[in-house]
Write an enzyme that holds these catalytic residues in place. Structure first.
Site, short mmCIF file in Angstrom:
data_model
loop_
_atom_site.label_atom_id
_atom_site.label_comp_id
_atom_site.label_asym_id
_atom_site.label_seq_id
_atom_site.Cartn_x
_atom_site.Cartn_y
_atom_site.Cartn_z
N LYS A 184 -108.60 -38.78 45.08
CA LYS A 184 -108.51 -39.31 43.71
C LYS A 184 -108.26 -38.13 42.78
O LYS A 184 -108.64 -37.00 43.08
CB LYS A 184 -109.82 -39.99 43.30
P1 NAD Z 1 -106.50 -50.52 33.23
O1 NAD Z 1 -106.39 -49.24 32.54
O2 NAD Z 1 -105.27 -51.34 33.46
O3 NAD Z 1 -107.56 -51.47 32.44
C1 NAD Z 1 -108.86 -51.06 32.16
C2 NAD Z 1 -109.54 -52.14 31.31
O4 NAD Z 1 -110.91 -51.78 31.13
C3 NAD Z 1 -108.94 -52.31 29.91
O5 NAD Z 1 -108.92 -53.68 29.58
C4 NAD Z 1 -109.96 -51.58 29.03
O6 NAD Z 1 -109.99 -52.09 27.69
C5 NAD Z 1 -111.24 -51.87 29.76
N1 NAD Z 1 -112.32 -50.91 29.43
C6 NAD Z 1 -112.24 -49.56 29.38
N2 NAD Z 1 -113.42 -49.04 29.00
C7 NAD Z 1 -114.25 -50.09 28.82
C8 NAD Z 1 -115.61 -50.21 28.42
N3 NAD Z 1 -116.35 -49.14 28.14
N4 NAD Z 1 -116.15 -51.46 28.33
C9 NAD Z 1 -115.42 -52.55 28.60
N5 NAD Z 1 -114.12 -52.50 29.00
C10 NAD Z 1 -113.56 -51.28 29.10
O7 NAD Z 1 -107.24 -50.22 34.62
P2 NAD Z 1 -107.17 -51.04 35.99
O8 NAD Z 1 -106.08 -50.48 36.83
O9 NAD Z 1 -107.21 -52.50 35.72
O10 NAD Z 1 -108.55 -50.58 36.68
C11 NAD Z 1 -109.80 -51.20 36.35
C12 NAD Z 1 -110.82 -50.84 37.41
O11 NAD Z 1 -110.36 -51.25 38.70
C13 NAD Z 1 -111.12 -49.34 37.55
O12 NAD Z 1 -112.48 -49.19 37.90
C14 NAD Z 1 -110.23 -48.92 38.70
O13 NAD Z 1 -110.70 -47.76 39.35
C15 NAD Z 1 -110.34 -50.15 39.59
N6 NAD Z 1 -109.26 -50.31 40.55
C16 NAD Z 1 -107.96 -50.42 40.14
C17 NAD Z 1 -106.96 -50.61 41.09
C18 NAD Z 1 -105.51 -50.82 40.69
O14 NAD Z 1 -104.69 -51.09 41.59
N7 NAD Z 1 -105.15 -50.75 39.43
C19 NAD Z 1 -107.28 -50.64 42.46
C20 NAD Z 1 -108.62 -50.52 42.84
C21 NAD Z 1 -109.60 -50.36 41.87
#
Ligand code: NAD
Length: 516
Positions: A184
């Protein structure tokens, strides 16, 4: 007579608690339960490599708004008429980036570095400065294949956080049986404070420094919080620019746009994987997702896609919380309308806040709403013990990485709330990243139906093995075989998921040995 000796008892050192030690608690618990070989434990409890490096970039000129009180002394300043208004790029923090020659040929009235725009606001012209950013790549383990893991652009990152997330990737790739290890990385930056061209320059510089550490068969980045297919395209270009056999390097990053070698189904894959787990959870109980209610925290890639898919299966979204606000509608939120609202280019913060089809509530209230499911899909550590005590849901499906603290975990187990742990729930993204990598290697393009069919099989098959481990139910069915993984007693779901990962990783060390 000799002086009486004076003993001072030094208190034993208490190991510092960090996001990494918290995340590793479950590793140690599962390792104890299965009696993981001591040397394998040492190999896994710290990463193989921790890279920290710095990148610099020259920023563009900005217009920074004055408060109404500060602006009052410029009451007589005439508005500047811009000839090229497209040269002004609005940012989520209220600033404007001056792209290219935005002011050239314009009728500019500037006083002491301040000017008024046609919207009436007064702005300070801040010349672009050079800035340094801290960047990371943690490579946790490669016993099962090349390092694999996302790139995060966020202001609150640290070495400890990336260590935790890299280790999670090692467990996740093992759980969904794809031949990768865990990594990561990313940059300590709030991407919403920078313009498109600035992000591009920072991304290219990041890959310039990262290049020697990664490769299509060494370490393969992908999108995470704050990054997207566009950024993956830039990373690929910078990695492969000028190389002789550039086309053979396409698999160096996954999560690319479909038009440049990305996979059909990748954008929705993490959300779809969460939905497959939820679907199988209800199917086992002889019921379905139809008619169930749910709440989502985070409405980015994972949150919005899981909401869209569950909505299309007939579930009702009651509330959403994101970084800017929380919304609620007891009759069910119109998910497609909410997605259009969040993705509207005028919605600079990409937030659900202000959505007309719901009422505003506080974040605290969201966690007290009665619903069938809660899907955390934002950042880590959001569900604390205190929140876990107040939850009125039957199931938590962890879309985010590490959303639940170790204390909250105990509360959830005690209260009998069911859990789909992150390392299986959100493994759909990396699974389809693997399909993308294979397609790139073979120069193939699979249909979305084929990708989704493979993903469904990979997710449900391994989720069933995990449930069998938890219940100590060794068996072989047409879809899965849990006999090698059950341990002769019942364990909680998070421990069961970790046991599956550790047993698969341990096999590599046992059968291949160590290179001394
Ligand atoms: P993203 O950047 O597209 O979206 C993040 C969301 O979280 C946004 O809506 C933002 O407003 C919200 N957010 C941020 N800080 C916040 C807070 N303090 N309180 C409430 N909401 C908050 O990110 P994503 O790709 O959707 O990833 C979200 C989670 O999923 C992360 O933990 C990431 O590690 C995990 N994840 C993502 C993927 C992927 O393929 N994108 C895969 C596995 C895990």
């Amino acid at each position: 007579m000799p002086d009486q000796e004076v003993f001072m008892r030094v208190p034993p050192a208490t190991p510092k608690r960090t996001v990494y030690t918290d995340a590793m608690q479950i590793f140690h618990r599962a390792a104890d339960v299965i009696g993981l070989a001591p040397r394998v434990r040492l190999e896994l409890e710290e990463p193989d490599y921790e890279h920290i490096f710095y990148i610099t970039a020259k920023l563009k000129d900005r217009l920074v708004p004055l408060s109404p009180e500060q602006a009052r002394e410029f009451g007589d300043l005439p508005a500047t008429k811009l000839r090229n208004p497209d040269g002004l790029e609005p940012l989520a923090d209220g600033n404007y980036i001056l792209n290219g020659r935005a002011l050239l040929g314009s009728d500019v009235s500037i006083r002491g570095g301040y000017l008024r725009l046609q919207d009436g606001g007064v702005y300070k012209l801040v010349p672009g400065e050079s800035r340094r950013f801290k960047a990371y790549r943690v490579q946790h383990n490669q016993a099962r294949g090349p390092y694999k893991g996302g790139i995060r652009y966020h202001h609150e990152v640290s070495l400890d956080l990336f260590k935790a997330l890299a280790a999670e990737m090692t467990w996740k790739t093992a759980i969904v049986e794809i031949p990768f290890g865990g990594a990561k990385g990313g940059i300590q930056i709030d991407p919403r404070q920078y313009g498109k061209e600035e992000i591009e320059a920072i991304t290219l510089r990041f890959m310039y420094k990262l290049k020697r550490l990664i490769g299509p068969d060494v370490d393969i980045p992908a999108p995470d919080v704050g990054t997207n297919p566009e950024i993956m395209g830039l990373l690929f270009r910078q990695y492969s620019d000028g190389e002789n056999e550039r086309h053979t390097l396409r698999g160096v990053v996954t999560g690319k746009d479909i038009r440049i070698g990305g996979s059909e189904g990748r954008v929705k894959a993490t959300g779809r994987g969460v939905a497959f787990c939820i679907e199988d959870y209800y199917a086992e109980k002889g019921t379905s997702v139809h008619g169930k209610t749910f709440m989502v925290q985070g409405f980015g890639n994972v949150g919005s896609n899981v909401a869209e898919i569950l909505h299309s299966m007939g579930a009702r979204l009651l509330a959403v919380n994101d970084a800017e606000g929380t919304i609620y509608n007891g009759d069910g939120i119109d998910v497609p309308a909410l997605i259009s609202y969040v993705q509207d280019p005028k919605n600079l913060k990409r937030s659900v806040a202000g959505f007309p089809g719901a009422q505003r509530i506080s974040k605290k209230d969201l966690f007290e709403i009665q619903a069938d499911m809660l899907i955390p899909a934002a950042l880590g550590g959001e569900i604390t013990a205190e929140i876990a005590e107040r939850l009125r849901v039957r199931l938590i499906a962890e879309g985010a990485n590490g959303p639940t603290t170790p204390e909250a975990d105990k509360v959830i187990t005690r209260r009998g709330i069911d859990l789909i742990p992150d390392i299986i729930a959100n493994a759909g993204g990396v699974t389809v990243s693997y399909y993308e990598w294979i397609q790139n290697k073979r120069m193939e393009g699979w249909s979305e139906a084929e990708v989704n069919r493979k993903l469904e099989f990979g997710m449900k098959r391994n989720w069933r093995i995990i449930r069998d481990i938890a219940r100590n139910l060794p068996r072989q069915t047409e879809m899965h075989d849990s006999r090698r993984f059950c341990i002769g007693k019942e364990v909680d779901m998070r421990c069961a998921a970790m046991i599956l990962a550790l047993k698969r990783i341990e096999a590599h060390y046992q059968l291949e040995g160590f290179s001394q």
